[in-house]
Write a protein that holds these residues in place. Structure first.
Motif, mmCIF file in Angstrom:
data_model
loop_
_atom_site.group_PDB
_atom_site.id
_atom_site.type_symbol
_atom_site.label_atom_id
_atom_site.label_comp_id
_atom_site.label_asym_id
_atom_site.label_seq_id
_atom_site.Cartn_x
_atom_site.Cartn_y
_atom_site.Cartn_z
ATOM 1 N N GLU A 31 0.836 -1.216 0.000
ATOM 2 C CA GLU A 31 0.000 0.000 0.000
ATOM 3 C C GLU A 31 0.859 1.250 0.000
ATOM 4 O OE1 GLU A 31 -3.810 0.561 2.310
ATOM 5 O OE2 GLU A 31 -3.133 -1.379 3.110
ATOM 6 N N SER A 32 1.855 1.283 0.863
ATOM 7 C CA SER A 32 2.722 2.449 0.960
ATOM 8 C C SER A 32 3.522 2.649 -0.325
ATOM 9 C CB SER A 32 3.666 2.278 2.154
ATOM 10 O OG SER A 32 4.541 3.367 2.235
ATOM 11 N N LEU A 33 4.082 1.571 -0.844
ATOM 12 C CA LEU A 33 4.868 1.632 -2.080
ATOM 13 C C LEU A 33 4.035 2.177 -3.235
ATOM 14 C CD1 LEU A 33 7.138 0.918 -4.103
ATOM 15 C CD2 LEU A 33 6.296 -1.442 -4.041
ATOM 16 N N PHE A 34 2.849 1.601 -3.433
ATOM 17 C CA PHE A 34 2.040 2.011 -4.577
ATOM 18 C C PHE A 34 1.370 3.366 -4.377
ATOM 19 C CE2 PHE A 34 2.912 -2.227 -5.989
ATOM 20 C CZ PHE A 34 3.032 -2.057 -7.358
ATOM 21 N N ALA A 35 1.140 3.775 -3.140
ATOM 22 C CA ALA A 35 0.644 5.139 -2.914
ATOM 23 C C ALA A 35 1.691 6.139 -3.407
ATOM 24 C CB ALA A 35 0.340 5.360 -1.431
ATOM 25 N N ARG A 36 2.954 5.858 -3.124
ATOM 26 C CA ARG A 36 4.033 6.738 -3.586
ATOM 27 C C ARG A 36 4.141 6.705 -5.107
ATOM 28 N NH1 ARG A 36 9.357 7.129 -0.156
ATOM 29 N NH2 ARG A 36 7.667 7.710 1.200
ATOM 30 N N LEU A 37 4.118 5.505 -5.686
ATOM 31 C CA LEU A 37 4.216 5.391 -7.144
ATOM 32 C C LEU A 37 3.034 6.075 -7.829
ATOM 33 C CD1 LEU A 37 5.481 1.707 -7.483
ATOM 34 C CD2 LEU A 37 6.823 3.817 -7.739
ATOM 35 N N ASP A 38 1.833 5.917 -7.276
ATOM 36 C CA ASP A 38 0.658 6.589 -7.845
ATOM 37 C C ASP A 38 0.801 8.108 -7.765
ATOM 38 O OD1 ASP A 38 -0.595 4.228 -8.568
ATOM 39 O OD2 ASP A 38 -1.927 4.178 -6.830
ATOM 40 N N ALA A 39 1.343 8.605 -6.648
ATOM 41 C CA ALA A 39 1.533 10.063 -6.504
ATOM 42 C C ALA A 39 2.489 10.590 -7.562
ATOM 43 C CB ALA A 39 2.053 10.384 -5.100
ATOM 44 N N TRP A 40 3.433 9.761 -7.994
ATOM 45 C CA TRP A 40 4.380 10.146 -9.041
ATOM 46 C C TRP A 40 3.847 9.847 -10.441
ATOM 47 C CZ3 TRP A 40 8.932 7.189 -6.369
ATOM 48 C CH2 TRP A 40 9.350 7.904 -5.243
ATOM 49 N N GLY A 41 2.658 9.243 -10.526
ATOM 50 C CA GLY A 41 2.085 8.901 -11.827
ATOM 51 C C GLY A 41 2.830 7.779 -12.536
ATOM 52 N N MET A 42 3.351 6.824 -11.771
ATOM 53 C CA MET A 42 4.234 5.800 -12.336
ATOM 54 C C MET A 42 3.516 4.596 -12.945
ATOM 55 S SD MET A 42 7.261 6.978 -12.085
ATOM 56 C CE MET A 42 7.939 5.548 -12.855
ATOM 57 N N CYS A 43 2.279 4.329 -12.609
ATOM 58 C CA CYS A 43 1.649 3.078 -13.047
ATOM 59 C C CYS A 43 0.816 3.218 -14.317
ATOM 60 C CB CYS A 43 0.793 2.497 -11.918
ATOM 61 S SG CYS A 43 1.781 1.889 -10.542
ATOM 62 N N ASP A 44 0.070 4.283 -14.444
ATOM 63 C CA ASP A 44 -0.865 4.405 -15.562
ATOM 64 C C ASP A 44 -0.125 4.430 -16.900
ATOM 65 O OD1 ASP A 44 -3.472 4.570 -16.568
ATOM 66 O OD2 ASP A 44 -3.271 6.735 -16.816
ATOM 67 N N GLY A 45 -0.368 3.427 -17.729
ATOM 68 C CA GLY A 45 0.259 3.320 -19.040
ATOM 69 C C GLY A 45 1.705 2.860 -19.015
ATOM 70 N N ALA A 46 2.205 2.452 -17.850
ATOM 71 C CA ALA A 46 3.626 2.115 -17.692
ATOM 72 C C ALA A 46 3.984 0.758 -18.288
ATOM 73 C CB ALA A 46 3.990 2.117 -16.206
ATOM 74 N N ARG A 47 5.243 0.676 -18.687
ATOM 75 C CA ARG A 47 5.864 -0.596 -19.072
ATOM 76 C C ARG A 47 6.613 -1.066 -17.832
ATOM 77 N NH1 ARG A 47 8.764 2.671 -23.591
ATOM 78 N NH2 ARG A 47 8.805 3.911 -21.699
ATOM 79 N N VAL A 48 6.140 -2.179 -17.240
ATOM 80 C CA VAL A 48 6.614 -2.619 -15.924
ATOM 81 C C VAL A 48 7.362 -3.937 -16.043
ATOM 82 C CG1 VAL A 48 5.886 -3.313 -13.597
ATOM 83 C CG2 VAL A 48 4.689 -1.450 -14.783
ATOM 84 N N LEU A 49 8.488 -4.011 -15.339
ATOM 85 C CA LEU A 49 9.286 -5.224 -15.240
ATOM 86 C C LEU A 49 9.359 -5.603 -13.779
ATOM 87 C CD1 LEU A 49 11.186 -7.309 -16.597
ATOM 88 C CD2 LEU A 49 13.054 -5.668 -16.238
ATOM 89 N N ASP A 50 8.928 -6.812 -13.431
ATOM 90 C CA ASP A 50 8.946 -7.312 -12.051
ATOM 91 C C ASP A 50 9.993 -8.417 -11.986
ATOM 92 O OD1 ASP A 50 8.430 -8.339 -9.510
ATOM 93 O OD2 ASP A 50 6.273 -8.580 -9.825
ATOM 94 N N LEU A 51 11.142 -8.117 -11.362
ATOM 95 C CA LEU A 51 12.253 -9.066 -11.267
ATOM 96 C C LEU A 51 12.218 -9.784 -9.933
ATOM 97 C CD1 LEU A 51 15.065 -6.764 -12.708
ATOM 98 C CD2 LEU A 51 13.709 -8.484 -13.930
ATOM 99 N N PHE A 52 12.583 -11.072 -9.929
ATOM 100 C CA PHE A 52 12.453 -11.929 -8.746
ATOM 101 C C PHE A 52 10.978 -11.897 -8.337
ATOM 102 C CE2 PHE A 52 16.646 -9.845 -8.534
ATOM 103 C CZ PHE A 52 17.501 -10.935 -8.522
ATOM 104 N N ALA A 53 10.097 -12.161 -9.279
ATOM 105 C CA ALA A 53 8.663 -11.867 -9.141
ATOM 106 C C ALA A 53 7.942 -12.661 -8.063
ATOM 107 C CB ALA A 53 7.963 -12.068 -10.490
ATOM 108 N N GLY A 54 8.431 -13.829 -7.673
ATOM 109 C CA GLY A 54 7.704 -14.618 -6.674
ATOM 110 C C GLY A 54 6.339 -14.997 -7.205
ATOM 111 N N SER A 55 5.284 -14.517 -6.567
ATOM 112 C CA SER A 55 3.911 -14.800 -7.020
ATOM 113 C C SER A 55 3.459 -13.816 -8.106
ATOM 114 C CB SER A 55 2.943 -14.714 -5.843
ATOM 115 O OG SER A 55 2.839 -13.376 -5.386
ATOM 116 N N GLY A 56 4.258 -12.782 -8.348
ATOM 117 C CA GLY A 56 3.883 -11.749 -9.318
ATOM 118 C C GLY A 56 3.045 -10.634 -8.726
ATOM 119 N N ALA A 57 2.870 -10.632 -7.403
ATOM 120 C CA ALA A 57 1.947 -9.694 -6.766
ATOM 121 C C ALA A 57 2.295 -8.227 -7.019
ATOM 122 C CB ALA A 57 1.870 -9.959 -5.264
#
Length: 193
Positions: A31-57
């Motif tokens: 929640e804290s991580l994504f609140a910060r990323l959302d405040a920076w506008g990082m997710c909408d339309g982003a190309r995302v790479l999840d390394l050491f993804a585990g469950s992919g959450a």
């Protein structure tokens, strides 16, 4: 069992990786991580790479929040299988997001992947991974971030800050109980701002 916190698939439960080899990010940290990323506008339309993804959450949380593409990279077969199952769960709620799971070691994937520019790279390696190995794994990312791109590294709060590789610099950090998150950007982006 973990869940998607917010966005188009908010509340959706995800499968967990069986056993104790994978450490899921807590909902509070997510929640804290994504609140910060959302405040920076990082997710909408982003190309995302999840390394050491585990469950992919983490990558799938970005998908729920509007990422255009999400690539989940996980070496362990059981975890990659869970990533694929969780990606299927998200496809109905996020039909416009292209979600890909790659079963590979992170260094091997970055060494052979087609050249892409990523806007957001989520890195949650196993805590026993040594800082030197983590830093060398991150080397290829400096030239593969899009303008304004961010690398997020999650580690134990007891772990010393790594010596970041040339081309990447930390611009922020936050602590969440037993978890520390570092936010990195390409040095050329820092010079331009």
């Amino acid at each position: 069992m973990t869940r998607i916190i917010a966005g188009r698939a908010g509340g959706q439960r995800l499968h967990s990786v069986p056993g104790s080899a994978t450490r899921p990010t807590t909902d509070r940290v997510k929640e804290s991580l994504f609140a910060r990323l959302d405040a920076w506008g990082m997710c909408d339309g982003a190309r995302v790479l999840d390394l050491f993804a585990g469950s992919g959450a983490l990558g799938l949380e970005a998908a729920s929040r509007g990422a255009s593409t999400v690539t989940l990279v996980e070496r362990a077969g059981a975890a990659a299988k869970v990533c694929r199952a969780n990606a299927e769960i998200l496809r109905a709620a996020c039909p416009d997001t292209k979600i890909t799971t790659v079963q590979s070691a992170v260094a091997g994937y970055l060494g052979r992947a087609p050249f892409h520019r990523w806007d957001l790279v989520l890195v949650d390696p196993p805590y026993p991974l040594e800082n030197d190995e983590l830093a060398s794994t991150l080397v290829p990312l400096a030239d593969r971030l899009g303008p304004g791109g961010v690398v997020v590294v999650e580690r134990s709060a007891r772990t010393e800050e790594p010596a970041w590789p040339a081309g990447l610099r930390r611009f922020e950090a936050s602590d969440h109980g037993e978890t520390r998150i570092w936010y990195l950007e390409a040095e050329h982006d820092a010079a331009a701002s």
